[in-house]
Design a protein around this motif. Structure first.
Motif, PDB file in Angstrom:
ATOM      1  N   ASP A   8       5.073   2.696   7.561  1.00  0.00           N
ATOM      2  CA  ASP A   8       5.864   2.197   8.181  1.00  0.00           C
ATOM      3  C   ASP A   8       5.374   2.952   9.498  1.00  0.00           C
ATOM      4  O   ASP A   8       4.575   3.908   9.629  1.00  0.00           O
ATOM      5  CB  ASP A   8       7.793   2.891   8.428  1.00  0.00           C
ATOM      6  CG  ASP A   8       8.098   4.021   7.912  1.00  0.00           C
ATOM      7  OD1 ASP A   8       8.008   5.229   7.006  1.00  0.00           O
ATOM      8  OD2 ASP A   8       8.255   4.859   8.841  1.00  0.00           O
TER       9      ASP A   8
ATOM     10  N   CYS B  49      15.432  -6.269   2.496  1.00  0.00           N
ATOM     11  CA  CYS B  49      14.505  -6.645   4.011  1.00  0.00           C
ATOM     12  C   CYS B  49      15.694  -7.550   4.714  1.00  0.00           C
ATOM     13  O   CYS B  49      16.354  -7.934   5.780  1.00  0.00           O
ATOM     14  CB  CYS B  49      13.873  -7.876   3.779  1.00  0.00           C
ATOM     15  SG  CYS B  49      13.405  -8.579   5.448  1.00  0.00           S
ATOM     16  N   ARG B  50      16.778  -8.371   3.616  1.00  0.00           N
ATOM     17  CA  ARG B  50      17.667  -8.788   4.376  1.00  0.00           C
ATOM     18  C   ARG B  50      19.359  -8.429   4.680  1.00  0.00           C
ATOM     19  O   ARG B  50      19.891  -8.319   5.176  1.00  0.00           O
ATOM     20  CB  ARG B  50      18.777  -9.981   2.899  1.00  0.00           C
ATOM     21  CG  ARG B  50      17.922 -11.574   2.809  1.00  0.00           C
ATOM     22  CD  ARG B  50      18.025 -12.374   2.600  1.00  0.00           C
ATOM     23  NE  ARG B  50      17.921 -12.062   0.510  1.00  0.00           N
ATOM     24  CZ  ARG B  50      18.828 -11.172  -0.056  1.00  0.00           C
ATOM     25  NH1 ARG B  50      19.866 -11.212   0.722  1.00  0.00           N
ATOM     26  NH2 ARG B  50      18.558 -11.101  -1.414  1.00  0.00           N
TER      27      ARG B  50
ATOM     28  N   ASP C 262       5.926  -6.475   5.260  1.00  0.00           N
ATOM     29  CA  ASP C 262       4.926  -6.943   5.011  1.00  0.00           C
ATOM     30  C   ASP C 262       4.446  -5.816   2.938  1.00  0.00           C
ATOM     31  O   ASP C 262       3.902  -5.336   3.111  1.00  0.00           O
ATOM     32  CB  ASP C 262       3.837  -7.096   5.474  1.00  0.00           C
ATOM     33  CG  ASP C 262       4.513  -7.041   7.268  1.00  0.00           C
ATOM     34  OD1 ASP C 262       5.176  -8.190   7.412  1.00  0.00           O
ATOM     35  OD2 ASP C 262       4.075  -7.154   8.369  1.00  0.00           O
TER      36      ASP C 262
ATOM     37  N   ILE D  92      15.411  -5.262   8.539  1.00  0.00           N
ATOM     38  CA  ILE D  92      13.344  -4.216   8.923  1.00  0.00           C
ATOM     39  C   ILE D  92      12.773  -5.635   8.290  1.00  0.00           C
ATOM     40  O   ILE D  92      12.586  -6.520   6.966  1.00  0.00           O
ATOM     41  CB  ILE D  92      14.115  -2.919   8.216  1.00  0.00           C
ATOM     42  CG1 ILE D  92      14.968  -2.064   8.199  1.00  0.00           C
ATOM     43  CG2 ILE D  92      12.084  -2.698   8.783  1.00  0.00           C
ATOM     44  CD1 ILE D  92      14.250  -0.619   8.332  1.00  0.00           C
ATOM     45  N   ARG D  93      11.243  -5.628   8.844  1.00  0.00           N
ATOM     46  CA  ARG D  93      10.744  -6.952   8.626  1.00  0.00           C
ATOM     47  C   ARG D  93       9.686  -5.804   7.447  1.00  0.00           C
ATOM     48  O   ARG D  93       9.215  -5.109   7.811  1.00  0.00           O
ATOM     49  CB  ARG D  93       9.413  -6.940   9.737  1.00  0.00           C
ATOM     50  CG  ARG D  93       8.496  -7.712   9.717  1.00  0.00           C
ATOM     51  CD  ARG D  93       7.275  -8.487  10.479  1.00  0.00           C
ATOM     52  NE  ARG D  93       7.059  -9.320  10.070  1.00  0.00           N
ATOM     53  CZ  ARG D  93       5.767  -9.516  10.951  1.00  0.00           C
ATOM     54  NH1 ARG D  93       5.751  -9.960  12.057  1.00  0.00           N
ATOM     55  NH2 ARG D  93       4.956 -10.071  10.627  1.00  0.00           N
TER      56      ARG D  93
ATOM     57  N   ASP E 218      12.820  -8.049  -0.976  1.00  0.00           N
ATOM     58  CA  ASP E 218      13.911  -9.439  -0.061  1.00  0.00           C
ATOM     59  C   ASP E 218      15.127  -8.410   0.102  1.00  0.00           C
ATOM     60  O   ASP E 218      15.420  -8.862   0.816  1.00  0.00           O
ATOM     61  CB  ASP E 218      13.458 -10.266  -1.203  1.00  0.00           C
ATOM     62  CG  ASP E 218      14.579 -11.589  -0.101  1.00  0.00           C
ATOM     63  OD1 ASP E 218      16.121 -12.274  -1.739  1.00  0.00           O
ATOM     64  OD2 ASP E 218      14.539 -12.737   0.172  1.00  0.00           O
TER      65      ASP E 218
ATOM     66  N   THR F 146      11.502  -0.779  11.625  1.00  0.00           N
ATOM     67  CA  THR F 146      11.349  -1.826  12.243  1.00  0.00           C
ATOM     68  C   THR F 146      10.251  -2.986  12.011  1.00  0.00           C
ATOM     69  O   THR F 146      10.896  -3.890  11.662  1.00  0.00           O
ATOM     70  CB  THR F 146      11.534  -2.213  14.454  1.00  0.00           C
ATOM     71  OG1 THR F 146       9.414  -1.922  14.028  1.00  0.00           O
ATOM     72  CG2 THR F 146      11.937  -1.821  14.714  1.00  0.00           C
ATOM     73  N   ARG F 147      10.151  -1.988  10.725  1.00  0.00           N
ATOM     74  CA  ARG F 147       8.466  -2.568  10.267  1.00  0.00           C
ATOM     75  C   ARG F 147       8.105  -1.796   8.983  1.00  0.00           C
ATOM     76  O   ARG F 147       7.726  -0.760   9.280  1.00  0.00           O
ATOM     77  CB  ARG F 147       6.848  -2.895  10.539  1.00  0.00           C
ATOM     78  CG  ARG F 147       6.271  -4.033  10.068  1.00  0.00           C
ATOM     79  CD  ARG F 147       5.356  -4.748  11.238  1.00  0.00           C
ATOM     80  NE  ARG F 147       4.565  -5.237  10.241  1.00  0.00           N
ATOM     81  CZ  ARG F 147       3.685  -6.596  11.277  1.00  0.00           C
ATOM     82  NH1 ARG F 147       3.885  -6.188  12.409  1.00  0.00           N
ATOM     83  NH2 ARG F 147       2.960  -7.306  10.413  1.00  0.00           N
TER      84      ARG F 147
ATOM     85  N   ASN G 288       5.324  -2.053   5.880  1.00  0.00           N
ATOM     86  CA  ASN G 288       4.102  -2.160   5.442  1.00  0.00           C
ATOM     87  C   ASN G 288       3.951  -1.343   3.479  1.00  0.00           C
ATOM     88  O   ASN G 288       3.963  -1.159   3.323  1.00  0.00           O
ATOM     89  CB  ASN G 288       3.121  -2.009   5.707  1.00  0.00           C
ATOM     90  CG  ASN G 288       2.561  -3.005   7.156  1.00  0.00           C
ATOM     91  OD1 ASN G 288       3.065  -3.862   6.707  1.00  0.00           O
ATOM     92  ND2 ASN G 288       2.843  -2.256   7.852  1.00  0.00           N
TER      93      ASN G 288
END
Length: 346
Positions: free
Chosen positions: A291, A228-229, A236, A233-234, A225, A272-273, A275
């Motif tokens: 990623d 992410c903040r 999952d 970046i997203r 978290d 950008t993401r 997992n």
């Protein structure tokens, strides 16, 4: 474009003798809050309109009464005054336009100089910040070394001194008084056990602070978290089972592997993401971090990957990486047999 249409109408009403109002439209466009692309297109269009109106090319398609034709109806003195007013207005417009360009250029030069000064100050501040960061790291390293030195002196040193002294006494009395030697050995055993407990307490101080406050599940969720903040970046994150019941060294390694993998992805991969999948099957824990960043086809293991491998080696785990499509880290950790409680005394 409304301004251009109005200025063209006024110019036509004046018999195309006064085109200075079109210059005022140019000033408004330059000074306006348009984006650069739109501003350039508008200026090109207005300049074309200005030259068409000023050169009277429009006469080829549109017949109009010129301003000089209007002056015929006035006496020579009045006609001269009107013509002089028109010339003065044209001259004032041109002078004001030139002054506006000079002021705009001056402001642009001042802004450029200010930005350069800010860049120099920022560069100097970054240099100082890097120096401060380096010194802080050295101080933290020195502080940790001093702490370990104190712990070794106070725990291991104390325990070993008691053990060596006790063993020396046992060697002296072993043949003479076996029962007393036995009691001495039992005392040495207790000293050794206490020393082990002290060493465990010292090692526990090296754990991530978040694991001292939260469970491993909660600590991982907080880390994800926060990253992410802070990065945008997203993430999952999927964990198929609870991670409770692991020993402290297992928790530390799981947390550190995730932390190092996420850090490497954010620092080097520019994704950008990201997992994250954790699956616990029996006595096997599988961790997958993938990623969608730039990847790394020519992979050389640096300190981070080497350190992760060393940690996994302590538990008999394996580490594999793949940088062909994004970057992927896969770790497999064989877990010890757990009954649901963590035994910190063994």
């Amino acid at each position: 474009m409304i301004e251009v249409a109005v200025s063209v109408m006024i110019t036509l009403v004046c018999g195309m003798a006064y085109t200075g109002i079109i210059i005022l439209v140019m000033v408004d466009i330059i000074h306006g809050s348009y984006n650069m692309q739109r501003k350039v297109k508008a200026l090109i269009f207005v300049i074309i309109v200005y030259f068409i109106m000023d050169s009277e090319i429009l006469n080829l398609w549109y017949k109009h009464v010129s301003f000089s034709d209007y002056l015929i109806f006035y006496n020579s003195r009045a006609a001269g005054i009107l013509q002089s007013i028109l010339n003065i207005m044209e001259l004032v417009n041109i002078v004001m336009f030139i002054l506006f360009l000079i002021v705009s250029l001056r402001n642009q030069m001042d802004e450029t100089a200010r930005i350069m000064l800010l860049n120099e100050e920022l560069t100097e501040a970054n240099i100082k910040l890097e120096e401060y960061s380096r010194k802080s790291a050295e101080m933290a390293q020195m502080k940790e070394r001093n702490r370990l030195a104190r712990e070794i002196h106070d725990t291991i040193g104390h325990a070993l001194t008691g053990i060596v002294t006790g063993l020396e006494a046992c060697l002296v009395i072993f043949d003479l008084e076996p029962s007393l030697a036995r009691k001495q050995m039992e005392a040495i055993q207790e000293v050794a056990r206490q020393g082990m407990k002290d060493v465990r307490r010292s090692v526990n101080a090296l754990r991530p602070d978040v694991l001292e406050q939260l469970t491993l599940d909660a600590a991982i969720e907080r880390m994800v978290d926060e990253m992410c903040r802070s990065t945008g970046i997203r993430f999952d994150y999927i964990c198929t089972d609870s991670l409770s019941g692991l020993d402290q060294d297992e928790e530390d390694i799981v947390y550190r592997i995730l932390q190092e993998s996420i850090t490497n992805s954010v620092r080097h991969g520019k994704p950008t993401r990201i997992n994250i999948q954790i699956e616990r099957t029996g006595q096997q824990l599988e961790i997958l971090i993938r990623d969608n960043g730039i990847g790394c086809r020519d992979l050389h293991k640096g300190f981070g990957l080497t350190h992760m491998q060393e940690r996994l080696d302590m538990l008999g785990g394996t580490l594999s990486v793949n940088g062909n499509d994004g970057f992927e880290v896969r770790a497999e950790i064989p877990l010890r047999f757990h009954t649901g409680e963590v035994n910190v005394n063994d």
